[in-house]
Scaffold this active site. Sequence first.
Site, mmCIF file in Angstrom:
data_model
loop_
_atom_site.group_PDB
_atom_site.id
_atom_site.type_symbol
_atom_site.label_atom_id
_atom_site.label_comp_id
_atom_site.label_asym_id
_atom_site.label_seq_id
_atom_site.Cartn_x
_atom_site.Cartn_y
_atom_site.Cartn_z
ATOM 1 C CG ASP A 367 54.298 7.840 -4.567
ATOM 2 O OD1 ASP A 367 55.276 8.049 -5.301
ATOM 3 O OD2 ASP A 367 53.769 8.710 -3.869
ATOM 4 C CG ASP A 715 49.625 11.017 -2.916
ATOM 5 O OD1 ASP A 715 49.630 11.295 -4.128
ATOM 6 O OD2 ASP A 715 50.604 11.202 -2.179
ATOM 7 C CG ASP A 719 48.529 9.673 -8.144
ATOM 8 O OD1 ASP A 719 49.294 9.678 -9.123
ATOM 9 O OD2 ASP A 719 48.875 10.043 -7.003
#
Length: 786
Positions: A367, A715, A719
């Site tokens: 990410d 997070d 996800d």
Amino acid sequence: MGKGGQDQAKRADLTPPKSNFPAWSKTIPECESHFKVSADRGLSTAEASDRLKIYGPNELEKHSGPSIFQLILEQFNDTLVRILLVAAVVSFVLAWYDGDEGGEMGITAFVEPLVIFLILIVNAVVGVWQENNAEKALEALKEIQSEHAMVKRDGVFTPNLPARELVPGDIVELRVGDKVPADMRVLYLISSTLRVEQGSLTGESAAVNKTNKRVELETTVVNGSCVCMVVQTGMNTEIGKIHSQIHEASQEDDDTPLKKKLNEFGETLTAIIGVICALVWLINVKYFLSWDYVDGWPRNFRFSFEKCTYYFEIAVALAVAAIPEGLPAVITTCLALGTRKMAQKNALVRKLPSVETLGCTTVICSDKTGTLTTNQMSAVKLLAMGRWTDSLRSFKVDGTTYDPCDGKIHDWPGSNMDANLQMIAKIAAVCNDASIAHSGHQYVASGMPTEAALKVLVEKMGLPAGCSPSLLESDGLLRCCQWWKGTAQRIATLEFDRTRKSMGVIVKSKSGSNSLLVKGAVESLLERSAYVQLLDGSVVLLDDNSKHLILQALHEMSTNALRCLGFAYKDDLAEFSTYDGEDHPAHKLLLDPSNYSSIESDLIFVGMVGLRDPPRQEVHKAIEDCRAAGIRVMVITGDNKETAEAICREIGVFRPEEDISMRSLTGKEFMFHLDKKSLLRQKGGLLFSRAEPKHKQEIVRLLKEDGEVVAMTGDGVNDAPALKMADIGIAMGIAGTEVAKEASDMVLADDNFSTIVAAVGEGRSIYNNMKAFIRYMISSTIGEVA
């Protein structure tokens, strides 16, 4: 027909609404018709009871995990372990048989099989303990669900109704702090605005404003209250779908690379040992199987069971000698020591096999926000109006943290701030809901990151000459902001919404006059601005030339991946010029957000600021280390394409002048690409912007099909399926949700990309050490066999 008969007939005619009804895209009357309910009355108790039988309780399914017996059996699903088990059993039987036959049955005969059994038992206990804790992600999801709700039944709101009893069509009232108990569609707002925190589900970093026009998916109400209609419950909700995806992903757990190689080695070793043992036994067959020859012809057959057993024992002993008995213990010890080393580097490993899998990682899917960047917005450029309408002033701002003393403003006039700069400081300080505190060795912001960055900017700007800040905060961090707030008391707030893209506050000055301070998207403010404030504070008409100059500067800042916010104000407030609170006649206009655009009209534009989430300083070297180690880095982010590309060029994922037309795609572009695997096989870094959870899962799936060992960061709740699917799921320890952490194999204590790279390096070292141990053990066993 009596009332009871009518109710019974009505319940008999009840058919369950379709589960795929897109309630968020329908009008309120259409939703009422579809769910056969009136928003004014809600469902009757009888109707709710019938629907509960049709849809079931509003709760997540409880997937029964494997039993302890199944977990124990799984620990022996390993070729080497099975060979050891068979060898130990045969050795034990033969030792016992020798004793029964009058042989020397001492304790030494049982030492070898007992040691092997002990090793296997310890290995199985460790494995069962790990597996028993592997499915906590599904339990963590249940903590997100609400336990009670205020539901309208038979025309009356019933407080604290168990959330598990909700059914599609129920009318629910939500207030500040409530967890949203199911998928819902807003019917009407009770408060003037409604904001919902849904970041853990959708990945959005900020609370999102909701109206009764269209809604997405939410989790927790952070501002306002409303009445909603339940449209999905239980496993049909978005949380339920994620629950199912996590469960499916958990069923597809693959063996680690080392385990696959050990299984291959075990199968080869089994074949070799089997051949050698058979040959040894056959070579000695003449000693226990023979014929007596008479006149050259075999007459009497002789067979010695004792000698046959003796040479069979030799063959078994040979097999036991060829197997490295200490291998399972050595591997477990190496992995356990590796977790301690990684913990010292802020990488907390949740599952032992993940240590060696890290060493085999070939692709890192990371990410951007918070992992590659600091997740701390900072102002980097300030644009103010010049002396004339055709001139702008630009100031460069240093600093990348929320520390007000981190960096300075270049070419700043200090306390000799002109009227235009003072107005920018006033709006940035007062039209702002964020705060900053000093925690340990870092500065922590609460509220919107962009607003926190504006407060830091105000502190760097300082105060006009002759002004002394009052230390209203104990730590004195935001003294300048407090001083500006003292000059203008907030008496009303026009909340931000996506339609007008701005936030405004009505303030009362010490002289008693009211004014409106506004901040928001520059283009939006310019459309509603009629004037512009110059350097000396004078206000002139905003002509086309001035507007073109501002938009040109905005385009230049946006091209450099800066998020731009404009500032404007208004002194002539008409009916709000005497506004003093909820009792004022004009207050009713503030209850309807559709009025905000007209209130924020004929504004005076004063300037703008460019902000960014700067990359972490250590990330560039970490990217280079990955490239040198042959590990590809793919950035998958929900951010916009231009901002993500600029960050990727800065940290080294892309070279400064590299053509990235086929390396940078949005999530939708990737999903519609005809040859996704060829795209993913490209050498070098890749970027996927505006990516959704399903895009992450597809990328991981395709990479694994191609033989890559994939590490994936995440997070949010959304996800979790991708984290579970990846070879190594890496959750953020600071910003990560509990669901993401429980679905992961490793947790980063500092949310830093360089920590992943350090952990991979440690994993490779452990992997190489284990290979060296295995080679040593095999060479020792070859000596024993010889």
